[in-house]
Design an enzyme around this catalytic site. Structure first.
Site, PDB file in Angstrom:
ATOM      1  CE  LYS A  73      -4.124  -1.931   2.238  1.00  0.00           C
ATOM      2  NZ  LYS A  73      -5.079  -1.776   3.358  1.00  0.00           N
ATOM      3  N   GLY A 136      -2.182   0.495   9.526  1.00  0.00           N
ATOM      4  CA  GLY A 136      -2.841   0.962   8.321  1.00  0.00           C
ATOM      5  C   GLY A 136      -4.346   1.088   8.439  1.00  0.00           C
ATOM      6  CB  ALA A 137      -6.991  -1.318   9.436  1.00  0.00           C
ATOM      7  N   GLY A 258     -16.132  -6.783  11.994  1.00  0.00           N
ATOM      8  CA  GLY A 258     -15.212  -6.315  10.965  1.00  0.00           C
ATOM      9  C   GLY A 258     -15.504  -6.787   9.561  1.00  0.00           C
TER      10      GLY A 258
END
Length: 289
Positions: A73, A136-137, A258
């Protein structure tokens, strides 16, 4: 399902490593077929060092775009000609759109989170949100909540060598969204954690705690913090119901798992690729029930 691949069929792909487990090909290819769109979506196992070459290949093959997962990413963001506000703040992308050779990078993980909340009748606007995690999340969630009008965001992260990056994220959010309150605290400071959770409307776990093999653990050790008017979310989706969610439900909290975040980040990316709305209800029933 019948695929009619021709010389006109456009290619899209997920790049990252590993990717063989991904649900993306199933939900995208079903949606393409359902809407009569002449695309096919595949998974390509691409390591971080080969990410620039994969982006060049997207341009060479005139691919409409694709998705990016770990560990690619950040490297993918460096290869973009243009970044969305969320992607610019985070410094990473999970969605790439090839606009006639101009590569545009987006981060839809945060949209996946906030749209999953909306799907449960919850809006982040005007609320205080505490997020456990600085990866990141977690960062994508923090940024999107700010962009969507959250009043205050508390970030709980380990005070390790990555803590400075979390502090930097907080400053970037405050610069992008003037007036928002963003604080960063050590997640191991239990007194501070308790204080922040008590004053929050929404608590979200965006760490790996609760994921197998840590499925017997929770980031909230004091279950008295899980009061009935607290909304408790988890980005972990294996198991579907984590220890945090189970204990929150037992204490009367509204809980949001989630798995829906995966669906809704894909919905946002699909719109960017095609300009069309994914048949969400059908995809949800087939692949996320």
């Amino acid at each position: 399902m019948e695929y009619n691949i021709t010389g006109h069929t456009g290619l899209m792909a997920l790049i990252g490593s590993p990717v063989a487990h991904s649900l993306s090909p199933a939900m995208y290819n079903y949606s393409f077929e359902r809407l009569g769109l002449d695309y096919v979506y595949v998974c390509l196992d691409v390591g971080k060092d080969d990410t620039p070459k994969a982006i060049d290949a997207m341009k060479l093959f005139n691919m409409r775009g694709g998705n990016v997962t770990m560990p690619d990413k950040i490297e993918a963001a460096k290869c973009m000609d243009e970044l969305s506000p969320a992607a610019r703040i985070i410094g990473a992308v999970n969605t790439i759109v090839n606009d006639n050779g101009k590569m545009k990078g987006y981060m839809t993980d945060g949209e996946g989170f906030t749209n999953n909340l909306r799907d449960h009748g919850i809006d982040v606007k005007g609320k205080k949100i505490t997020v456990a995690g600085g990866g990141g999340a977690a960062t994508a969630i923090q940024v999107q909540c700010a962009l969507d009008g959250a009043r205050e965001i508390t970030i709980l992260n380990k005070n390790d060598r990555f803590f400075a990056k979390t502090l930097d994220t907080a400053e970037k959010i405050k610069k992008e969204v003037p007036g928002i309150i963003v604080n960063v605290y050590d997640i191991d400071d239990e007194d501070r954690k308790a204080s922040e959770v008590k004053s929050s409307d929404i608590f979200t776990n965006a760490t790996i705690v609760g994921m197998k093999p840590l499925d017997n653990e929770s980031v909230i050790k004091d279950t008295s913090l899980l009061r009935p008017d607290l909304i408790v979310c988890d980005t972990v989706y294996n198991p579907v119901e984590t220890k945090l969610l189970r204990e929150a439900k037992e204490n009367g909290c509204i809980t949001v798992g989630g798995k829906g975040m995966l669906l809704w980040q894909g919905v946002a990316a699909f719109k960017l690729f095609t300009g069309r709305d994914m048949p969400v209800d059908e995809v949800k029933e087939r692949y996320f029930a």
